[in-house]
Design a protein around this motif. Structure first.
Motif, PDB file in Angstrom:
ATOM      1  N   GLN A 141       0.815  -1.215   0.000  1.00  8.95           N
ATOM      2  CA  GLN A 141       0.000   0.000   0.000  1.00  8.95           C
ATOM      3  C   GLN A 141       0.852   1.270   0.000  1.00  8.95           C
ATOM      4  OE1 GLN A 141      -0.005  -2.355   2.317  1.00  8.95           O
ATOM      5  NE2 GLN A 141      -0.089  -1.533   4.411  1.00  8.95           N
ATOM      6  N   ARG A 142       2.133   1.123   0.265  1.00  9.76           N
ATOM      7  CA  ARG A 142       3.050   2.260   0.174  1.00  9.76           C
ATOM      8  C   ARG A 142       3.815   2.240  -1.143  1.00  9.76           C
ATOM      9  NH1 ARG A 142       8.090   3.749   4.230  1.00  9.76           N
ATOM     10  NH2 ARG A 142       8.222   5.958   3.697  1.00  9.76           N
ATOM     11  N   PHE A 143       4.191   1.045  -1.596  1.00  9.30           N
ATOM     12  CA  PHE A 143       4.991   0.931  -2.823  1.00  9.30           C
ATOM     13  C   PHE A 143       4.213   1.361  -4.053  1.00  9.30           C
ATOM     14  CE2 PHE A 143       6.020  -1.526  -6.626  1.00  9.30           C
ATOM     15  CZ  PHE A 143       7.361  -1.195  -6.808  1.00  9.30           C
ATOM     16  N   PHE A 144       3.012   0.816  -4.245  1.00  7.34           N
ATOM     17  CA  PHE A 144       2.316   1.008  -5.515  1.00  7.34           C
ATOM     18  C   PHE A 144       1.872   2.446  -5.783  1.00  7.34           C
ATOM     19  CE2 PHE A 144       2.059  -3.633  -5.282  1.00  7.34           C
ATOM     20  CZ  PHE A 144       2.455  -3.945  -6.573  1.00  7.34           C
ATOM     21  N   PRO A 145       1.356   3.200  -4.805  1.00  6.97           N
ATOM     22  CA  PRO A 145       1.027   4.598  -5.110  1.00  6.97           C
ATOM     23  C   PRO A 145       2.235   5.408  -5.566  1.00  6.97           C
ATOM     24  CG  PRO A 145      -0.065   3.919  -3.090  1.00  6.97           C
ATOM     25  CD  PRO A 145       0.883   2.821  -3.452  1.00  6.97           C
ATOM     26  N   ILE A 146       3.385   5.195  -4.915  1.00 10.80           N
ATOM     27  CA  ILE A 146       4.594   5.922  -5.296  1.00 10.80           C
ATOM     28  C   ILE A 146       5.069   5.466  -6.668  1.00 10.80           C
ATOM     29  CG2 ILE A 146       6.997   6.368  -4.682  1.00 10.80           C
ATOM     30  CD1 ILE A 146       6.153   5.913  -1.749  1.00 10.80           C
ATOM     31  N   ASN A 147       5.038   4.168  -6.899  1.00  9.06           N
ATOM     32  CA  ASN A 147       5.490   3.619  -8.168  1.00  9.06           C
ATOM     33  C   ASN A 147       4.628   4.104  -9.327  1.00  9.06           C
ATOM     34  OD1 ASN A 147       5.067   0.767 -10.035  1.00  9.06           O
ATOM     35  ND2 ASN A 147       7.123   1.580  -9.782  1.00  9.06           N
TER      36      ASN A 147
END
Length: 218
Positions: A141-147
């Motif tokens: 839930q932190r990786f994908f929004p930034i990616n």
């Protein structure tokens, strides 16, 4: 390599429908660990994006193909690391690239979430940071929004210059595959941007030096 890309551009010029699949695969493969170090995905995307200017391709499908390919490639790498944990960083084929893996790990540990964003613009770290983020326990839930935010910027930065080059070549009344030099200039310009980002990242703390220091301690 240049002649191969020129042949690819000539081929999809005759079969434009293949271009979207090629852009998708180029973006996806470039995002995968190890493969991303060899696949000239950015160059392929730039070259094929020039066909937008000639009217052979449409802007939105090209952007979508590049973005979706990058999201899937980064996602596959992340989930592989997330499932296998740190052990994957020492397993083959990553074990054949200890310096790049160590550099990616240092980069992620120092920059955290910012590393996920910036790595998308800095080869060859781009192909290793997603799997590293997963292996080191970054929550999805932190990786994908930034990616996804990084890819939303990365895709236009690769597609729009190609579009502009293709439009210019069309106005000159020439054919694209005879003028790869113009595309090479764009590739160099993007390389300068990537180099500037890399220099910024190394200004405060050079990960290579830190790796050397760690080896000395051991």
């Amino acid at each position: 390599m240049t002649s191969a890309i020129a042949s690819l551009i000539a081929l999809v010029s005759a079969h434009p429908g293949w271009a979207y699949a090629t852009i998708f695969l180029a973006a996806m493969l470039e995002a995968l660990p190890v493969a991303g170090s060899f696949v000239p995905g950015s160059t392929v995307i730039l070259g094929l994006s020039a066909l937008i200017g000639s009217g052979s391709l449409e802007l939105l499908p090209v952007l979508a193909s590049a973005a979706v390919g990058a999201v899937i490639g980064d996602g596959l790498a992340y989930w592989t690391g997330h499932r296998a944990k740190r052990a994957i960083l020492q397993a083959w084929p990553l074990s054949a690239y200890p310096y790049v893996v160590a550099r990616s790990e240092e980069f992620f540990e120092r920059r955290g979430a910012l590393a996920v964003f910036l790595a998308r613009f800095v080869p060859p770290v781009r192909a290793f940071v997603p799997v590293t983020a997963g292996a080191l326990g970054m929550p999805p839930q932190r990786f994908f929004p930034i990616n996804v935010a990084a890819i939303a910027l990365w895709a236009p930065l690769h597609v729009v210059p190609g579009l502009l080059a293709g439009s210019a070549l069309k106005q000159w009344g020439t054919t694209l595959h005879h003028h790869l030099a113009a595309l090479a200039v764009i590739v160099v310009a993007l390389g300068v941007v990537a180099f500037a980002i890399r220099q910024y990242l190394h200004r405060a703390d050079d990960p290579k030096d830190r790796i050397k220091d760690r080896i000395k301690v051991i």
